[in-house]
Design a protein around this motif. Structure first.
Motif, mmCIF file in Angstrom:
data_model
loop_
_atom_site.group_PDB
_atom_site.id
_atom_site.type_symbol
_atom_site.label_atom_id
_atom_site.label_comp_id
_atom_site.label_asym_id
_atom_site.label_seq_id
_atom_site.Cartn_x
_atom_site.Cartn_y
_atom_site.Cartn_z
ATOM 1 N N ARG A 122 33.835 32.882 50.573
ATOM 2 C CA ARG A 122 35.398 33.324 50.319
ATOM 3 C C ARG A 122 35.564 33.699 48.680
ATOM 4 N NH1 ARG A 122 36.375 33.523 55.326
ATOM 5 N NH2 ARG A 122 37.702 31.792 55.311
ATOM 6 N N LYS A 123 35.858 32.415 47.656
ATOM 7 C CA LYS A 123 36.386 31.971 46.868
ATOM 8 C C LYS A 123 35.616 32.080 46.277
ATOM 9 C CE LYS A 123 38.987 27.588 48.174
ATOM 10 N NZ LYS A 123 38.550 26.282 47.402
ATOM 11 N N TYR A 124 34.138 31.552 46.191
ATOM 12 C CA TYR A 124 33.181 32.405 45.059
ATOM 13 C C TYR A 124 33.522 33.950 44.633
ATOM 14 C CZ TYR A 124 30.362 28.346 45.333
ATOM 15 O OH TYR A 124 30.481 27.446 45.462
ATOM 16 N N GLN A 125 33.380 34.667 46.322
ATOM 17 C CA GLN A 125 33.731 36.439 46.037
ATOM 18 C C GLN A 125 34.745 36.265 45.098
ATOM 19 O OE1 GLN A 125 31.869 37.960 48.246
ATOM 20 N NE2 GLN A 125 32.516 39.977 47.110
ATOM 21 N N SER A 126 35.939 36.213 45.470
ATOM 22 C CA SER A 126 37.089 36.533 44.466
ATOM 23 C C SER A 126 37.123 36.491 43.199
ATOM 24 C CB SER A 126 38.463 35.683 45.256
ATOM 25 O OG SER A 126 38.694 34.524 44.990
ATOM 26 N N ILE A 127 36.422 35.283 42.466
ATOM 27 C CA ILE A 127 36.324 34.809 41.214
ATOM 28 C C ILE A 127 35.373 35.808 40.790
ATOM 29 C CG2 ILE A 127 35.450 32.954 39.891
ATOM 30 C CD1 ILE A 127 36.534 30.639 41.747
ATOM 31 N N VAL A 128 34.382 35.744 41.326
ATOM 32 C CA VAL A 128 33.717 36.788 40.701
ATOM 33 C C VAL A 128 34.367 38.462 40.475
ATOM 34 C CG1 VAL A 128 31.205 38.241 41.389
ATOM 35 C CG2 VAL A 128 31.414 35.802 41.510
ATOM 36 N N GLU A 129 35.051 38.301 41.392
ATOM 37 C CA GLU A 129 35.530 39.863 41.459
ATOM 38 C C GLU A 129 35.737 40.184 40.580
ATOM 39 O OE1 GLU A 129 36.940 40.807 45.284
ATOM 40 O OE2 GLU A 129 34.226 41.586 46.016
ATOM 41 N N ARG A 130 36.965 39.505 40.297
ATOM 42 C CA ARG A 130 38.276 39.247 39.532
ATOM 43 C C ARG A 130 37.248 39.061 38.515
ATOM 44 N NH1 ARG A 130 40.100 33.491 38.180
ATOM 45 N NH2 ARG A 130 38.891 33.204 36.818
ATOM 46 N N GLU A 131 36.409 38.726 37.609
ATOM 47 C CA GLU A 131 36.097 38.032 36.615
ATOM 48 C C GLU A 131 35.441 39.355 36.434
ATOM 49 O OE1 GLU A 131 35.986 36.011 33.666
ATOM 50 O OE2 GLU A 131 37.553 35.711 35.192
ATOM 51 N N ALA A 132 34.272 39.993 36.914
ATOM 52 C CA ALA A 132 34.315 41.506 36.916
ATOM 53 C C ALA A 132 35.383 42.568 37.117
ATOM 54 C CB ALA A 132 33.636 42.265 38.457
ATOM 55 N N ASP A 133 36.185 43.030 37.617
ATOM 56 C CA ASP A 133 37.489 43.146 36.815
ATOM 57 C C ASP A 133 37.717 43.391 35.053
ATOM 58 O OD1 ASP A 133 37.666 44.776 40.020
ATOM 59 O OD2 ASP A 133 39.690 43.457 39.385
ATOM 60 N N ARG A 134 37.695 42.222 34.828
ATOM 61 C CA ARG A 134 38.352 41.265 34.470
ATOM 62 C C ARG A 134 37.274 42.701 32.952
ATOM 63 N NH1 ARG A 134 36.417 38.675 29.966
ATOM 64 N NH2 ARG A 134 34.733 37.440 31.929
ATOM 65 N N ALA A 135 35.577 42.207 33.226
ATOM 66 C CA ALA A 135 35.166 43.076 32.286
ATOM 67 C C ALA A 135 34.830 43.950 32.508
ATOM 68 C CB ALA A 135 33.820 41.917 32.337
ATOM 69 N N GLY A 136 35.401 44.942 33.504
ATOM 70 C CA GLY A 136 35.216 46.273 33.335
ATOM 71 C C GLY A 136 33.296 46.534 33.846
ATOM 72 N N VAL A 137 33.249 45.603 35.217
ATOM 73 C CA VAL A 137 32.044 45.830 35.666
ATOM 74 C C VAL A 137 31.879 45.705 37.133
ATOM 75 C CG1 VAL A 137 30.465 45.349 34.254
ATOM 76 C CG2 VAL A 137 31.002 43.837 35.576
ATOM 77 N N ALA A 138 31.348 46.831 37.771
ATOM 78 C CA ALA A 138 31.167 46.687 40.077
ATOM 79 C C ALA A 138 31.028 45.081 39.164
ATOM 80 C CB ALA A 138 30.153 47.293 40.292
ATOM 81 N N SER A 139 31.402 44.092 40.767
ATOM 82 C CA SER A 139 30.879 43.298 40.836
ATOM 83 C C SER A 139 29.859 42.645 42.043
ATOM 84 C CB SER A 139 32.189 42.852 42.271
ATOM 85 O OG SER A 139 31.910 42.413 42.921
ATOM 86 N N ALA A 140 29.732 41.784 41.946
ATOM 87 C CA ALA A 140 27.908 41.807 42.909
ATOM 88 C C ALA A 140 27.856 40.766 42.918
ATOM 89 C CB ALA A 140 27.081 42.185 41.990
ATOM 90 N N LEU A 141 28.257 40.053 44.300
ATOM 91 C CA LEU A 141 28.146 39.055 44.734
ATOM 92 C C LEU A 141 26.747 39.151 45.991
ATOM 93 C CD1 LEU A 141 29.409 35.977 45.000
ATOM 94 C CD2 LEU A 141 29.918 37.229 47.907
ATOM 95 N N SER A 142 25.712 38.758 44.814
ATOM 96 C CA SER A 142 24.243 38.867 46.293
ATOM 97 C C SER A 142 23.932 36.954 45.956
ATOM 98 C CB SER A 142 23.741 39.460 45.423
ATOM 99 O OG SER A 142 22.676 39.536 44.471
ATOM 100 N N GLY A 143 22.325 37.652 45.055
ATOM 101 C CA GLY A 143 21.248 36.210 44.476
ATOM 102 C C GLY A 143 20.652 35.722 46.543
ATOM 103 N N ASP A 144 20.824 36.437 47.173
ATOM 104 C CA ASP A 144 19.886 35.344 48.157
ATOM 105 C C ASP A 144 18.641 35.958 47.982
ATOM 106 O OD1 ASP A 144 22.137 33.799 50.195
ATOM 107 O OD2 ASP A 144 22.995 36.523 49.889
#
Ligand code: B12
Lengths: 480, 255
Positions: free
Chosen positions: A458-480
């Protein structure tokens, strides 16, 4: 006795440092950003028109506060890499933009699946003490590409990570991700899992981006690896020794900035120096002179008692062919004989632009051979041979001896099936690339993904979402 | 051209010390201007700036048409050097020395060409720069060297260039081609941004946009609507020449 190789005499290292200190005063070092200028001025350094003249005494003071050694830790918090002394470690090269497709033999833009495969193979090979953020994932939004790569590595590995950021804005998210992985910012500082490559721009330029990241890493106490890349004849003096001198000046300036911002923070005397190809303008990473530059630069760092790094085990070939094998194996040996603490570059083709997981498993064999070489010729037992002859006489029956059974594993490196030593049989023999492909498939099929507690994910997810917002892109937590 | 000698056959040795004899020889119908042109060519190939400048001066002194001196003398040398570089017979330091020698000669001939209104036509005007956020410039510089040595007029905006800067320069100099280099996957988006800015400002399709860099592919070039891309400096020259022929055709078609 541990075999070693030394290119520079102590006297020559003295001259290199002497001239490097001269360069830091004249022409001085270009510094890009206002915070750096401020930091330097507050330490009494004269900065005019973006050029700092850094006096030797300040540099020496800063070097004195830099740690002689430090460790990187794995996901379980155990020491896994020791930066210091003559310890030698290897990690796959970082940041390639392409991947060699083993079916088509074409270099195509690298994607998440490629990074995962590289991680899986690296994870299972003991030759690699650390992972790296080996390729850029072209299927992920490029604005958060550096963060995304790190995320994929953290999700798939226990090992420490050699990484880096592509921009000033990208760094904080990556540090946060590592802190989430370690449990807290404080844990990350105490037991860092990652080291960040930071590059000055040759010649003698600490750009806004590079210096920003250097200062932030120092303040966060996350290890920084200064990867200075003079290209002899292109962006640095054409003589090897002239480029080594420029490298020293660039790294010394970096250490000064770093230690002023975070005294005692871990920092590595690193580099990716190369010659400059006079036909293409490229950076031939497989050239023997490139290896010599890496060795000589590391010797200067070792002389100063600092942890060291270099870029070797890479090739300029586009295929996993004889050139790739020759260049990579040669430099693996030379790097190990020099005692460079972290040697990056395995798996890389095309002057650091393209990765190959098949090359990685072949390079792992070269690395194993290099480790074997560095162990040298050892003595075991009270006699060298007479005690064994006392048992065999002239019968020649050494295979039966208990000593044979006890020692052959230390005496010989036992290669994986990537190396062909078989007798010709009924099956037609295969070439190294074919065997490497089979080995990769085998390692990938044996790989087990580490499991993660929900809250970390969940922490990973929220950091990635925050950074995606900052960079203005749709977030993508995948990699599986 | 490949496989040939690095040195042109200069024929009977040209002796700059004989300059005082030249007018007489020319009057006598000798082919000394031919020898002079050959020496000019060789001075460029040798990367001998001083000799090139001296020969340019001599040409002016004896009344050789400066444009002819460039076209038949010096430029032939730079073309030869470019070809030799292209096939690996000459190396970057040689090529740069040749380009320097060319500059030295042109500097001397230029005022006279201006006076006569016989300016040498550039092959085209090209703006080059590395995309915003990117500091890699070795490849771009190489492209600039080759293009300029081959007769293009180059405006190099350096590294980390914004789309606005590209557009402003393109307008200012009435560019034919804008070339954007990017080595990082993160800065390749900047190539797209420049092309969009050129579109927005109504500069395309008249101005062509070309791109390059380690991670640039045909697919990316097509995706962002670039007019071309190349993987190395020699191909960049071909690309630029081809695009110029389109620029020219369009010009006449519209006229
Ligand atoms: C030398 C180098 C550097 C030098 C650059 C020095 C300089 N003044 O340019 C330094 C050390 C400064 C550097 C810094 C960094 N680098 Co760097 N660098 C390289 C390296 C090894 C070679 C590039 C090069 O000069 N090649 C030789 C030239 C001649 O080739 P070229 O650039 O491709 O250009 C040719 C063609 O592409 C084409 N072309 C180029 N431009 C154009 C333009 C037009 C219009 C046309 C038609 C054609 C064209 O023609 C050129 C001539 O033949 C590449 C790896 C590689 N093999 O590409 C990495 C590489 C590009 N760098 C990389 C990275 C990660 C970085 C850093 C972010 C590292 C860091 N963490 O600090 C920083 C970037 C900072 C920034 N914001 O820009 C990665 C990119 C990964 C990614 N995400 O895209 C690479 C792939 C290496 C790697 N695996 O790590 N780098």
């Amino acid at each position: 006795m541990r075999p070693r190789i030394q290119l520079l005499t102590p006297e020559l290292i003295g001259r290199i440092l002497c001239e490097a200190f001269e360069l830091l005063m004249s022409p001085g070092v270009r510094v890009g950003s206002a915070p750096v200028v401020e930091l330097l001025r507050s330490a009494g350094v004269e900065v005019n028109d973006g050029v700092a003249r850094v006096p030797e005494q300040l540099v020496r003071n800063c070097m004195a506060s830099a740690p002689r050694d430090f460790n990187l830790y794995n996901r379980s918090g155990e020491k896994a890499v020791h930066y210091g002394g003559d310890d030698v470690h290897f990690d796959p090269g970082s940041c390639c933009v392409q991947m060699l497709d083993p079916d088509t033999l074409e270099a195509r833009p690298s994607e998440t699946r490629d990074l995962v495969r590289l991680i899986q193979v690296t994870e299972s090979l003991p030759q690699f003490a650390a992972q790296s953020t080996a390729v850029v994932c072209n299927d992920a939004p490029s604005a958060i590409g550096d963060l995304y790569r790190l995320l994929v590595v953290l999700q798939h590995s226990h090992k420490p990570v050699v990484t880096g950021s592509f921009s000033a804005a990208g760094l904080q998210g990556m540090i946060d991700l590592l802190a989430a992985d370690s449990g807290s910012q404080d844990n990350l500082r105490k037991k860092p899992r990652a080291v960040f490559d930071v590059c000055p721009s040759p010649p003698l330029n600490w750009s806004e981006f590079g210096s920003h990241n250097l200062l932030e890493l120092a303040r966060a106490g996350v290890p920084a690896e200064i990867v200075s890349m003079p290209l002899a004849g292109g962006t640095a003096p054409v003589t090897l020794v002239g480029s080594v001198t420029q490298h020293a000046a660039e790294v010394l300036a970096g250490i000064t900035l770093h230690q002023l911002a975070g005294p005692g923070s871990p920092v590595v005397w690193g580099g990716a120096p190369a010659i400059f190809d006079m036909r293409t303008g490229g950076a031939p990473m497989g050239a023997v002179e490139t290896a010599m530059l890496n060795m000589a630069c590391a010797e200067v760092g070792k002389h100063l008692g600092l942890p060291t790094h270099g870029y070797l085990v890479a090739t300029d070939s586009k295929f996993v062919d004889a050139q790739a094998g020759a260049e990579s194996a040669r430099s693996a040996m030379l790097g190990a004989l020099t005692g460079i603490n972290m040697i990056s570059g395995a798996g890389m083709l095309e002057s650091l632009a393209c990765h190959s997981v098949e090359k990685l498993v072949i390079d792992a064999e070269s690395i194993a051979s290099a480790y074997r070489l560095v162990r040298g010729v050892e003595t075991r037992g009270a006699t060298l041979a007479t005690a064994m002859f006392a048992q065999t006489g002239l019968s020649g029956e050494f295979l039966k001896l208990k000593e044979t059974r006890a020692h052959f594993r230390q005496e010989q490196h036992l290669p994986s099936p990537v190396i062909d030593r078989s007798a010709r049989g009924s099956e037609p023999p295969s070439d190294a690339f074919t065997r490497a492909r089979a080995r990769v498939n085998e390692l990938v099929s044996q790989y087990q993904k580490p499991s993660f507690p929900e809250d970390v994910l969940r922490k990973y997810q929220s950091i990635v979402e925050r950074e995606a917002d900052r960079a203005g892109v749709a977030s993508a937590l995948s990699g599986d | 051209m490949c496989g040939g000698s690095r040195f042109l056959d200069v024929g009977p040795e040209y002796n700059p010390g004989l300059v005082s004899l030249i007018p007489r020889l020319i009057c006598a119908g000798g082919s000394l201007s031919g020898q002079l042109f050959q020496a000019m060519r060789q001075s460029i190939i040798d990367g001998a700036s001083d000799t090139a400048a001296e020969l340019a001066q001599q040409a002016l002194a004896i009344g050789v048409d400066p444009l002819e001196a460039v076209n038949q003398g010096f430029a032939a040398g730079i073309t030869f050097a470019g070809d030799q570089f292209g096939c690996g017979q000459m190396f970057l330091p040689d090529l740069l020395a040749s380009a320097e020698a060319m500059k030295a000669a042109i500097n001397i001939l230029e005022p006279e060409m201006l006076k006569r209104g016989s300016q040498r036509e550039a092959l085209g005007k090209i703006i080059l720069g590395t995309a915003r956020g990117d500091i890699h410039d070795i490849g771009k510089n190489l492209v600039a060297t080759i293009l300029s040595a081959s007769g293009f007029q180059i405006f190099d905006l350096g590294t980390s260039v914004t789309p606005e800067e590209f557009v402003a320069k393109a307008k200012e100099v009435d560019a034919d081609i804008v070339g954007i280099s990017a080595l990082l996957t993160t800065t390749m988006a900047g190539q797209k941004a420049v092309i969009e800015a050129l579109d927005r400002n109504g500069l395309r399709p008249r101005v062509k946009a070309i791109i390059g860099g380690a991670a640039v592919t045909q697919k990316w070039a097509a995706e962002i609507g670039a007019d071309g891309y190349s993987r190395n400096a020699i191909d960049a020259l071909e690309l630029a020449k081809n695009l110029m022929s389109k620029v020219m055709n369009k010009g006449t078609a519209q006229a």
